[in-house]
Design an enzyme around this catalytic site. Structure first.
Site, PDB file in Angstrom:
ATOM      1  N   CYS A   5       0.839  -1.204   0.000  1.00  0.00           N
ATOM      2  CA  CYS A   5       0.000   0.000   0.000  1.00  0.00           C
ATOM      3  C   CYS A   5       0.873   1.252   0.000  1.00  0.00           C
ATOM      4  CB  CYS A   5      -0.856   0.041   1.256  1.00  0.00           C
ATOM      5  SG  CYS A   5      -1.817  -1.435   1.524  1.00  0.00           S
TER       6      CYS A   5
ATOM      7  N   ARG B 187       4.952   0.898  -6.232  1.00  0.00           N
ATOM      8  CA  ARG B 187       4.982   0.024  -5.062  1.00  0.00           C
ATOM      9  C   ARG B 187       4.095  -1.198  -5.263  1.00  0.00           C
ATOM     10  NH1 ARG B 187       6.669   2.734  -0.287  1.00  0.00           N
ATOM     11  NH2 ARG B 187       5.311   1.472   0.981  1.00  0.00           N
TER      12      ARG B 187
ATOM     13  N   TRP C   7      -2.952  -2.651  -1.664  1.00  0.00           N
ATOM     14  CA  TRP C   7      -2.449  -3.949  -2.130  1.00  0.00           C
ATOM     15  C   TRP C   7      -3.166  -4.963  -1.242  1.00  0.00           C
ATOM     16  CZ3 TRP C   7       0.895  -8.149  -0.881  1.00  0.00           C
ATOM     17  CH2 TRP C   7       1.576  -8.714  -1.965  1.00  0.00           C
TER      18      TRP C   7
ATOM     19  N   ASN D 229      -1.532   1.772   5.935  1.00  0.00           N
ATOM     20  CA  ASN D 229      -0.561   0.876   5.313  1.00  0.00           C
ATOM     21  C   ASN D 229      -0.063  -0.038   6.423  1.00  0.00           C
ATOM     22  OD1 ASN D 229       1.475  -0.320   3.907  1.00  0.00           O
ATOM     23  ND2 ASN D 229       2.710   1.522   3.619  1.00  0.00           N
ATOM     24  N   GLY D 230      -0.148  -1.342   6.244  1.00  0.00           N
ATOM     25  CA  GLY D 230       0.293  -2.280   7.284  1.00  0.00           C
ATOM     26  C   GLY D 230      -0.762  -3.350   7.487  1.00  0.00           C
TER      27      GLY D 230
ATOM     28  N   GLU E  98      20.773 -14.070  -9.279  1.00  0.00           N
ATOM     29  CA  GLU E  98      20.208 -12.733  -9.476  1.00  0.00           C
ATOM     30  C   GLU E  98      19.685 -12.578 -10.918  1.00  0.00           C
ATOM     31  OE1 GLU E  98      19.078 -10.427  -7.860  1.00  0.00           O
ATOM     32  OE2 GLU E  98      19.126  -8.672  -9.150  1.00  0.00           O
TER      33      GLU E  98
ATOM     34  N   LYS F  11      15.806 -11.696 -11.844  1.00  0.00           N
ATOM     35  CA  LYS F  11      15.440 -10.555 -12.688  1.00  0.00           C
ATOM     36  C   LYS F  11      14.535 -11.027 -13.820  1.00  0.00           C
ATOM     37  CE  LYS F  11      16.146  -7.975 -10.852  1.00  0.00           C
ATOM     38  NZ  LYS F  11      16.648  -7.625  -9.571  1.00  0.00           N
TER      39      LYS F  11
ATOM     40  N   GLU G 105      10.942 -12.238 -12.615  1.00  0.00           N
ATOM     41  CA  GLU G 105      10.010 -11.252 -12.063  1.00  0.00           C
ATOM     42  C   GLU G 105       9.440 -10.310 -13.117  1.00  0.00           C
ATOM     43  OE1 GLU G 105      11.631  -8.583  -9.039  1.00  0.00           O
ATOM     44  OE2 GLU G 105      13.588  -8.684  -9.967  1.00  0.00           O
TER      45      GLU G 105
ATOM     46  N   HIS H 189      23.442 -33.726 -10.747  1.00  0.00           N
ATOM     47  CA  HIS H 189      22.759 -34.272  -9.568  1.00  0.00           C
ATOM     48  C   HIS H 189      21.253 -34.107  -9.656  1.00  0.00           C
ATOM     49  CE1 HIS H 189      26.623 -35.006  -7.768  1.00  0.00           C
ATOM     50  NE2 HIS H 189      26.981 -33.802  -8.193  1.00  0.00           N
TER      51      HIS H 189
ATOM     52  N   LYS I 188       7.244  -2.908  -4.577  1.00  0.00           N
ATOM     53  CA  LYS I 188       8.621  -2.426  -4.453  1.00  0.00           C
ATOM     54  C   LYS I 188       9.127  -2.579  -3.031  1.00  0.00           C
ATOM     55  CE  LYS I 188      12.392  -0.461  -5.789  1.00  0.00           C
ATOM     56  NZ  LYS I 188      13.311  -1.377  -6.502  1.00  0.00           N
TER      57      LYS I 188
HETATM   58  C1  F6R Z   1      13.954  -7.928  -6.936  1.00  0.00           C
HETATM   59  C2  F6R Z   1      13.693  -7.070  -5.799  1.00  0.00           C
HETATM   60  C3  F6R Z   1      13.401  -7.696  -4.485  1.00  0.00           C
HETATM   61  C4  F6R Z   1      14.057  -6.863  -3.363  1.00  0.00           C
HETATM   62  C5  F6R Z   1      13.632  -7.425  -1.999  1.00  0.00           C
HETATM   63  C6  F6R Z   1      14.299  -6.680  -0.858  1.00  0.00           C
HETATM   64  O1  F6R Z   1      14.253  -7.186  -8.077  1.00  0.00           O
HETATM   65  O2  F6R Z   1      13.680  -5.873  -5.931  1.00  0.00           O
HETATM   66  O3  F6R Z   1      13.820  -9.012  -4.452  1.00  0.00           O
HETATM   67  O4  F6R Z   1      15.431  -6.898  -3.515  1.00  0.00           O
HETATM   68  O5  F6R Z   1      12.237  -7.323  -1.862  1.00  0.00           O
HETATM   69  O6  F6R Z   1      13.964  -5.330  -0.878  1.00  0.00           O
HETATM   70  P1  F6R Z   1      14.817  -4.278  -0.045  1.00  0.00           P
HETATM   71  O7  F6R Z   1      16.175  -4.220  -0.626  1.00  0.00           O
HETATM   72  O8  F6R Z   1      14.068  -2.985  -0.192  1.00  0.00           O
HETATM   73  O9  F6R Z   1      14.842  -4.776   1.369  1.00  0.00           O
END
Ligand code: F6R
Length: 610
Positions: free
Chosen positions: A2, A27, A74, A100-101, A485, A489, A492, A508, A605
């Site tokens: 949110c 977000r 959200w 938010n929460g 990583e 990427k 997602e 394995h 985000k």
């Molecule tokens: C992937 C991504 C997430 C964040 C994770 C941690 O692209 O952005 O995996 O890395 O949610 O977020 P922070 O760094 O804000 O704690």
């Protein structure tokens, strides 16, 4: 997660709230709403769908107030719908709340309120809040602002969970109350106007001066004043924090998407992260760490989530090899529940771009309780994590708006390398390697620029494979962490199923998945692992795989479908370089599939709830 915005000033609130909500879209959300007060009446417009959809609701034209609150939801409790969207009002329409929460004990509170005669319209946890406030307000003998404040404070005392709240009251049309606990909220201020937001970039175009609230502190806002109270309702004073980011940092600046802009910003964000840390020696000011302390610790834990955790994995070896301190990397949501062995002999480093990730903050609190020193690495000044940790080191990547993290990741790796060098200097260990790596770190921004020049080559390959259903990533050593990583990427933002494997693990089990024409991406940057990696790749080629190789080595005349050559670097630095083509690979595949690169489905985000 949110997002919340608020405005109180001399201009009409509606366009400012809509502008703020649009900037919070990244977000992640499924519904939106705004409320204002005019002539002592709360007007509330909300619906499921996008922020811009609100503008097609005819009644929105009637929102003319100069005070208002807004929300992007959200969904957690109750499906996305108009009724479940925020703002929520109490039964008498006197109080409007955005939240938010998560209120963990809402069911119990709701039952109590129902027994007192309150009716509920939504399935949300939030709706208990305006009704609780109404209950305490109507049973209070106080007057003036203290009556409003006291009712909100009493309500907050009953809430278990996390919350950032903005509250309007139709009887106080010239004031607004905000409070937070374990959920982000900032107050932007100027002489005749005050702004509220879940994060700084959303209101950066209005002001650069911010107040930061600690848990259970209240701000009572009018157009030209902000008063602060603790949870005993004693007035407290606060200074503003000036934020150096400029407003264009939160704009696309000619790029098609924020993600592409942020990928291309990396030479700059890495340079700014190096900042004044490498100046003759590696320096991290304000980090009060002695040689005796570093000699006394027997373990470093790096704890984080998602991409930030991968940055930790990429830097395990620099801490182990250069500082000679055993280092473990853990997922915050696992660490917090697995009863880890931590005490005053462990140093815990927490990485979080947003500084608001609930699991990472909870893990940090656990480490502190057990007597470990804690260092936070965050990109957001004044973020919750920075206020919890013993020390904070900031990455200076600038606001990261795209959901998929790119420039924050490379800055996190840079700062961890600098931290490792700083520790090694204090410990007087491996000083020749320290000097060599320090020089190498200074060259990274230029090498990243060279990697960005590979964009067209990467795009060409991406356009050939964008229809794939599965793509596998392989790597050994440091390239395994980069593969994780790269795979994250890709999945997602492209929704292509993807896995990363340590190349030696293929036999394995995972090799069973390799079939004719499947795409396998292999990262090969560690000289002493080249031959081993090539043997693994031959195994998938034999089974019909198409291969893309990212390497800084001369691999000779091998039968790969495509080789992307990145600049040479040590294994401490290569994760920063090898991820650039992988970020671009994910980006171009997503674009070719016509997806929303910046706001991938189901993702937020900043993950401020568990
Ligand atoms: C992937 C991504 C997430 C964040 C994770 C941690 O692209 O952005 O995996 O890395 O949610 O977020 P922070 O760094 O804000 O704690």
């Amino acid at each position: 997660m949110c997002g919340i915005v608020g405005y109180i000033g001399t201009q009409k609130a509606k366009p400012i709230l809509i502008n703020g909500l649009l900037r919070l879209e990244y977000r992640g959300y499924d519904s939106a709403g705004i409320a204002t007060i005019e002539n002592n009446v709360i007007k509330n417009i909300k619906n499921k769908g996008r922020v811009n959809d609100l503008l097609s609701i005819p009644e929105i034209e009637t929102l003319d107030g100069t005070i208002g609150i807004g929300h992007t939801r959200w969904a957690t409790h109750g499906k996305p719908s108009s009724t479940n969207s925020h703002p929520h009002l109490d039964n008498s329409n006197t109080f409007a709340v955005v939240h938010n929460g998560i209120i963990e004990n809402y069911a119990e509170l709701r039952k109590d309120l129902e027994n007192k005669g309150y009716k509920f319209l939504s399935e949300t946890d939030t709706e208990v809040i305006p009704n609780l406030i109404h209950y305490f307000f109507s049973n209070s003998s106080l007057t003036g602002e203290m009556k409003f404040l006291n009712a909100v404070n009493e309500a907050c005392k009953l809430l278990v969970g996390s919350f950032a709240l903005e509250i309007l009251c139709s009887l106080y049309p010239n004031s607004m109350l905000v409070v937070r606990k374990d959920s982000p909220l900032v107050i932007g201020t100027s002489q005749t106007e005050n702004y509220i937001s879940s994060d700084i970039p959303a209101i950066l175009s209005f002001t650069k001066d911010f107040y930061l609230l600690n848990d259970l502190e209240f701000a009572y806002l009018t157009r030209d004043t902000v008063k602060f109270f603790d949870n005993n309702l004693n007035q407290i004073s606060k200074n503003t924090t000036s934020i150096e980011w400029n407003a264009t940092a939160a704009e696309k600046d000619g790029f098609e998407d924020f993600m592409l802009k942020e990928i291309f910003e990396q030479p700059k964000s890495i340079r700014e992260t190096i900042g004044s840390h490498i100046n003759g020696k590696c320096v991290i000011n304000d980090l009060n760490i002695s040689k005796e302390y570093l000699e006394s610790i027997n373990k470093i834990f790096i704890v984080a989530c998602g991409t930030a955790m991968h940055a930790g994995l990429a830097c395990k070896s620099v801490l182990e090899q250069i500082c000679e301190i055993s280092t473990e990397v853990d997922i915050a949501s696992e660490f917090r529940y697995r009863n880890p062995l931590i005490n005053e002999k462990t140093l815990c480093i927490f990485i979080s771009q947003s500084g608001e990730t609930a699991d990472t903050i909870a893990a940090l609190k656990l480490a502190k309780e057990r007597g470990s020193k804690t260092i936070a690495i965050s990109n957001v000044i004044g973020s919750s994590i920075s206020r919890e940790a013993d020390y904070t080191i900031y990455t200076h990547a600038g606001p990261e708006i795209a959901v998929a993290s790119t420039k924050a990741y490379t800055s996190q790796i840079m700062i961890l390398n600098i931290l490792a060098l700083y520790f090694a200097q204090i410990l007087e260990r491996n000083l020749d390697k320290v000097e060599a790596l320090k020089q190498e770190l200074l060259e990274v921004p230029n090498k990243v620029e060279q990697c960005l020049k590979l964009a067209n080559e990467v795009k060409e390959f991406a356009n050939k494979v964008y229809k794939e259903k599965d793509i596998f990533f392989l790597g050994r050593g440091i390239d395994y962490s980069s593969s994780l990583e790269a795979s994250l990427k890709l999945k997602e933002i492209s929704y292509i199923h993807s896995e990363a494997y340590a190349a030696g693990e293929l036999k394995h089990g995972p090799i069973a998945l390799i079939e004719n024409d499947i795409t396998v991406v292999a990262l090969i940057t560690v000289p002493y692992l080249v031959e081993k990696s090539i043997s693994n790749i031959q195994e998938v080629i034999t089974r019909g795989a198409k291969t893309l190789i990212i390497t800084n080595q001369d691999l000779g005349n091998k039968t790969f479908d495509k080789i992307i050559r990145i600049p040479e670097a040590s294994e401490y630095v290569s994760p920063i370089l090898s991820i650039i083509p992988m970020q671009l690979f994910a980006y171009y595949i997503s674009k070719e599939k016509g997806l929303d690169v910046d706001k991938p489905r189901n993702l937020a985000k900043s993950v401020t709830v568990e």
